[in-house]
Write an enzyme that holds these catalytic residues in place. Structure first.
Site, mmCIF file in Angstrom:
data_model
loop_
_atom_site.group_PDB
_atom_site.id
_atom_site.type_symbol
_atom_site.label_atom_id
_atom_site.label_comp_id
_atom_site.label_asym_id
_atom_site.label_seq_id
_atom_site.Cartn_x
_atom_site.Cartn_y
_atom_site.Cartn_z
ATOM 1 N N CYS A 219 8.318 -2.723 5.061
ATOM 2 C CA CYS A 219 7.528 -2.918 6.273
ATOM 3 C C CYS A 219 7.309 -1.565 6.925
ATOM 4 C CB CYS A 219 8.242 -3.856 7.230
ATOM 5 S SG CYS A 219 8.983 -5.298 6.463
ATOM 6 N N LYS B 101 4.449 -1.169 -1.443
ATOM 7 C CA LYS B 101 4.398 0.142 -2.087
ATOM 8 C C LYS B 101 5.790 0.717 -2.297
ATOM 9 C CE LYS B 101 2.078 3.744 -3.606
ATOM 10 N NZ LYS B 101 1.259 3.627 -4.822
#
Length: 605
Positions: free
Chosen positions: A2, A600
């Site tokens: 996050c 990612k």
């Protein structure tokens, strides 16, 4: 996974907080929220979905205040709903959190038994309730923060606002978190790139640290509550680089950046003028080690597998490689040698845990990373930057080929140090590496039309099979992973020699079989496998001019690449695999840069 940002200063912060979240979108998220404090009152706006939805909420009901925190969330505990979005409020406490509180169920039961009423399904809410409980018990804000940190377990980064303190953000980390120093204001971010629009003067917290941040400075404490100093440094993160330019997606941009960034990376490790290895290739004493351990995850693991082939064949250096999530649990008998860890972000939780495991066993640590300011880089004895620049698309492209380029240069250095390659062989190898960026540019400029035609057909398929031998086997795995990540097709990848051990049963007239087969020492055996496939499947052959002339097979399509040295073939042959995945996903209409459920940087185990 996050994103966290925080600002305390003298200007309104709500819009700036959302702007700071934008560079963190590449991490992936499914909801977002912001909290500010004004006139002694906490206020928040939250929204499911993208930041545009949060902006609409703020447009309808603006937030005032010169102190605030904000968050993008990937759901782990609880559905991706507005109710579960951060920040969480409890009795004058606001919390945003990255990571996982591993003992949240135990804490939740304890707090509920004491009367706490939970409003969400998240693990984060226990942090807010713990802080509120300790404040009710009479502890001050700092004492409550310290007591809470003593109770929670896991990998996390936290930012906290207390309603009775309108001038301070508190933060803690056992995951990535950076503090930015401004002029009369201070910043907090889970990634330095989020702070780049505001400041380049950064202090990185280390695991166990917690901080009290005011608009004129920061006080940092270790896990035991002792005051500590952490150095300030100038960050190289550049927000202006996070731009698609004229490309439709970041992934497309990053595919086409590869010739340029690989040239930059190689220049760091080899001297293309006199065709020799630079000293950066010698940061590990390859001459003195008897073996090398490699640990990494995902695409980095596949780069590591190719590196294993190279180190063992050309440097005669035995390599033990394992996926980082399994590495330390295998209890590998580690000799006091060296270990190499590969990670684009330098924050991958499993890889970092494996690094610390090896460090505790006395191994010399090398990190192949893109983020030179990352935790992994800071905790390593030697850092091998891949110099790919910011990579925003979730699917690895330029980071993968830059990792391979660096491993190829290290393999040259290892071979030279161990006396397994001659001076002439070193020069020939570096000559091939130096030629690679230009060849990559030629390939990218020539193959897109045929790739688009093939991709349109692949977009109608449910299953695809990838095959390869030697270093082309990990490359087949990488091609399948790319297609899986962004198109949601279910590809499978196998070593070509394993066809008769099960995979052959999958092949029918509807299944495309993508075969990666440069004309190398494995080519004839791979052709034999293709002849078996051709009886029932549809072959897409990726080969070079010599391979195309020699195969004499009836294929669905043959992609012909330049004939290149074996050491650079994996980088060249990765290009059509990346483009096939990209264009297939585009035809299918998926979110190419932020595929569902993926992030990612995986900062939790």
């Amino acid at each position: 996974m996050c994103g966290i940002v925080g600002i305390v200063g003298h200007q309104p912060v709500s819009e700036r907080l959302v702007e700071a979240l934008e560079p963190l979108e590449y991490r992936g998220y499914d909801s977002a929220g912001v909290a500010t404090m004004d006139a002694g009152t906490l206020q928040r706006r939250r929204a499911e979905g993208k930041l545009g939805n949060l902006r609409e909420k703020l447009k309808e009901a603006p937030l005032s205040g010169t102190i605030g925190i904000a968050h993008t969330r990937w759901a782990t505990h609880g559905a991706p709903t507005e109710r579960n979005a951060h920040p969480h409020f409890t009795e004058g406490v606001a919390v945003v959190h990255n990571g996982i509180i591993e003992n949240f169920a135990e804490l939740k039961d304890e707090l509920a038994a004491g009367g706490a009423e939970f409003q969400t399904e998240t693990d984060t809410e226990v942090v807010a309730h713990l802080l509120a409980k300790y404040r009710r018990d009479g502890l001050g804000r700092r004492e409550a923060m310290h007591a809470m940190l003593k109770r929670v377990k896991g990998a996390y980064a936290l930012a906290v606002l207390f309603e009775d303190d309108p001038s301070t953000i508190m933060a803690a980390r056992t995951g990535p978190l950076a503090i930015g120093h401004g002029n009369g204001e201070m910043f907090l971010g889970s990634d330095a790139i989020a702070l780049a629009p505001f400041t380049n003067e950064i202090t990185y917290l280390i695991d166990g640290d917690w901080a009290v941040i005011g608009k004129t400075g920061v006080h940092i404490f270790d896990f035991d509550g002792n005051v500590v100093e952490r150095p300030r440094q100038i960050s190289t993160a550049a927000a202006f680089l996070v731009d698609k330019g004229n490309h439709r997606h970041f992934m497309e941009k990053e595919i086409y950046e590869q010739p340029e960034v690989i040239a930059i990376a190689l220049g760091h490790y080899v001297n293309v003028i006199d065709k020799s290895c630079r000293s950066d290739s010698d940061a590990i004493d390859f001459a003195g080690v008897e073996s090398l351990a490699i640990s990494c995850c995902g695409t980095a693991y596949l780069a590591g597998l190719i590196g294993k082939y190279w180190f063992e064949r050309y440097a005669r250096l035995p390599v033990e490689i394992a996926v980082a999530s399994e590495f330390r649990y295998r209890e590998i008998p580690l000799s006091p040698q060296s270990a190499l860890f590969i990670s684009q972000s330098g924050e991958t939780a499993d890889t970092l845990a494996s690094l610390r495991y090896c460090k505790a066993h006395g191994l010399r640590i090398g990190a192949v990373v893109n983020a030179r300011e990352s935790t992994m880089a800071r905790e390593s004895d030697a850092v091998f930057p891949i110099l790919a620049g910011p990579e925003i698309g979730v699917a690895r492209t330029k980071a993968f080929t830059c990792q391979l380029a660096v491993l190829a240069a290290l393999r040259a250095g290892a071979g030279k140090a161990r006396g397994t390659i001659s001076g002439d062989e070193e020069q020939a190898l570096i000559k091939s590496l130096a030629e690679m960026p230009a060849i990559m540019g030629q390939v990218l400029n020539s193959i897109q039309p045929e790739i688009e035609v093939l991709s349109r057909e692949l977009s109608n398929c449910r299953d695809v099979l990838y095959l390869g031998r030697g270093t082309s086997f990990p490359l087949a795995m990488e091609g399948a992973l790319k297609l899986k990540e962004i198109s949601y097709i279910q590809p499978k990848s196998y070593a070509a020699g394993q066809l008769k051990h099960g995979p052959y049963a999958l092949i029918d007239e509807n299944m495309p079989v993508i075969v990666i087969a440069p004309h190398d020492r494995f080519f004839d055996k791979t052709v034999t496998n293709m002849q078996e496939v051709a009886r029932g499947g549809r072959i897409i052959l990726i080969t070079d001019e010599k391979g195309a002339a020699a195969s004499k097979l009836d294929t669905m399509h043959t992609i012909v690449l330049p004939e290149v040295d074996e050491i650079i073939a994996p980088m060249i042959f990765s290009l059509p695999l990346q483009l096939l995945a990209y264009h297939t996903a585009v035809f299918m209409g998926t979110d190419v840069d932020q595929p569902r459920n993926l992030a990612k940087s995986v900062t939790v185990e």
